[in-house]
Design a protein around this motif. Structure first.
Motif, PDB file in Angstrom:
ATOM      1  N   SER A  86       0.847  -1.189   0.000  1.00  0.00           N
ATOM      2  CA  SER A  86       0.000   0.000   0.000  1.00  0.00           C
ATOM      3  C   SER A  86       0.882   1.238   0.000  1.00  0.00           C
ATOM      4  N   ALA A  87       0.513   2.222  -0.820  1.00  0.00           N
ATOM      5  CA  ALA A  87       1.344   3.419  -0.936  1.00  0.00           C
ATOM      6  C   ALA A  87       0.533   4.564  -1.527  1.00  0.00           C
ATOM      7  N   PHE A  88       1.046   5.771  -1.320  1.00  0.00           N
ATOM      8  CA  PHE A  88       0.466   6.946  -1.948  1.00  0.00           C
ATOM      9  C   PHE A  88       1.040   7.087  -3.358  1.00  0.00           C
ATOM     10  N   MET A  89       0.237   7.582  -4.282  1.00  0.00           N
ATOM     11  CA  MET A  89       0.688   7.877  -5.646  1.00  0.00           C
ATOM     12  C   MET A  89       0.202   9.267  -6.006  1.00  0.00           C
ATOM     13  N   PHE A  90       1.157  10.148  -6.271  1.00  0.00           N
ATOM     14  CA  PHE A  90       0.839  11.499  -6.718  1.00  0.00           C
ATOM     15  C   PHE A  90       1.048  11.538  -8.216  1.00  0.00           C
ATOM     16  N   ILE A  91      -0.038  11.677  -8.971  1.00  0.00           N
ATOM     17  CA  ILE A  91       0.000  11.598 -10.423  1.00  0.00           C
ATOM     18  C   ILE A  91      -0.325  12.973 -10.993  1.00  0.00           C
ATOM     19  N   LYS A  92       0.568  13.448 -11.862  1.00  0.00           N
ATOM     20  CA  LYS A  92       0.414  14.776 -12.434  1.00  0.00           C
ATOM     21  C   LYS A  92       0.544  14.701 -13.951  1.00  0.00           C
ATOM     22  N   HIS A  93      -0.309  15.434 -14.642  1.00  0.00           N
ATOM     23  CA  HIS A  93      -0.255  15.516 -16.104  1.00  0.00           C
ATOM     24  C   HIS A  93      -0.323  16.980 -16.504  1.00  0.00           C
ATOM     25  N   GLN A  94       0.611  17.378 -17.353  1.00  0.00           N
ATOM     26  CA  GLN A  94       0.616  18.751 -17.840  1.00  0.00           C
ATOM     27  C   GLN A  94       0.243  18.754 -19.313  1.00  0.00           C
ATOM     28  N   SER A  95      -0.804  19.507 -19.638  1.00  0.00           N
ATOM     29  CA  SER A  95      -1.259  19.604 -21.023  1.00  0.00           C
ATOM     30  C   SER A  95      -1.306  21.074 -21.415  1.00  0.00           C
TER      31      SER A  95
END
Length: 179
Positions: A86-95
């Protein structure tokens, strides 16, 4: 013969003028990958969480600080890294239309993965509630400090660094202000 040349010129002009708009990803969710164990899939959605099946091609995402080129087919891309715990996931997308980021907690139980979206509001509210409770009940100030330290340790141990914590809050506030 003139008609053929006119038709060809007209065709070339229409092709050069008409161009498809680039489809951008403005919202996404994380799901368990149905085709591989212990992997996740990133799904491009609209604001009502309906899959945008017109999303196809290569898109760059930053996942926990590492840049990844994900291949979307029919609105879904597979993140080919195993999630061992189990873990945190910080997901970022730049458009072209802006930067979109979301914090998820991937809860692993057995061979199943359950992604949970973590709102920036909870990141602000939980510590404030604990501090406020400690302030209201002076006897429990030590307990409140211990609970905050345990909460911070849990977050750090599961991959939520202090910079990611604040970046998630600031991105949420930025999207709240800009709409």
């Amino acid at each position: 013969m003139k008609r053929i040349w006119y038709a060809l010129i007209l065709l070339l002009l229409s092709v050069s003028v008409s161009r498809a708009d680039a489809v951008s990803i403005n919202h996404f969710i994380v799901k368990e990958n149905p085709f591989a164990r212990q992997e996740i899939a990133i799904v491009a959605t609209d604001t009502a969480n309906q899959i945008q099946e017109n999303i196809n091609g290569h898109y760059t995402f930053t996942i926990n600080g590492f840049e990844n080129d994900l291949v979307f087919q029919n609105g879904t891309a597979f993140y080919r890294h195993k999630v061992n715990r189990s873990a945190f996931m910080f997901i970022k997308h730049q458009s072209e239309s802006g930067t979109f980021s979301t914090l998820f907690y991937i809860y692993k139980h057995g061979d199943k993965l359950s992604p949970v979206h973590i709102s920036w509001v909870w990141l602000v509210a939980i510590p404030l509630i604990i501090v406020f409770a400690g302030y209201l009940f002076k006897r429990f100030i030590v307990i409140a400090v211990v609970v905050i330290i345990l909460w911070m340790y849990f977050n750090h141990h599961n991959g939520l660094s202090l910079s990611t914590f604040f970046e998630s809050i600031f991105d949420g506030l930025k999207h709240l202000i800009t709409g």
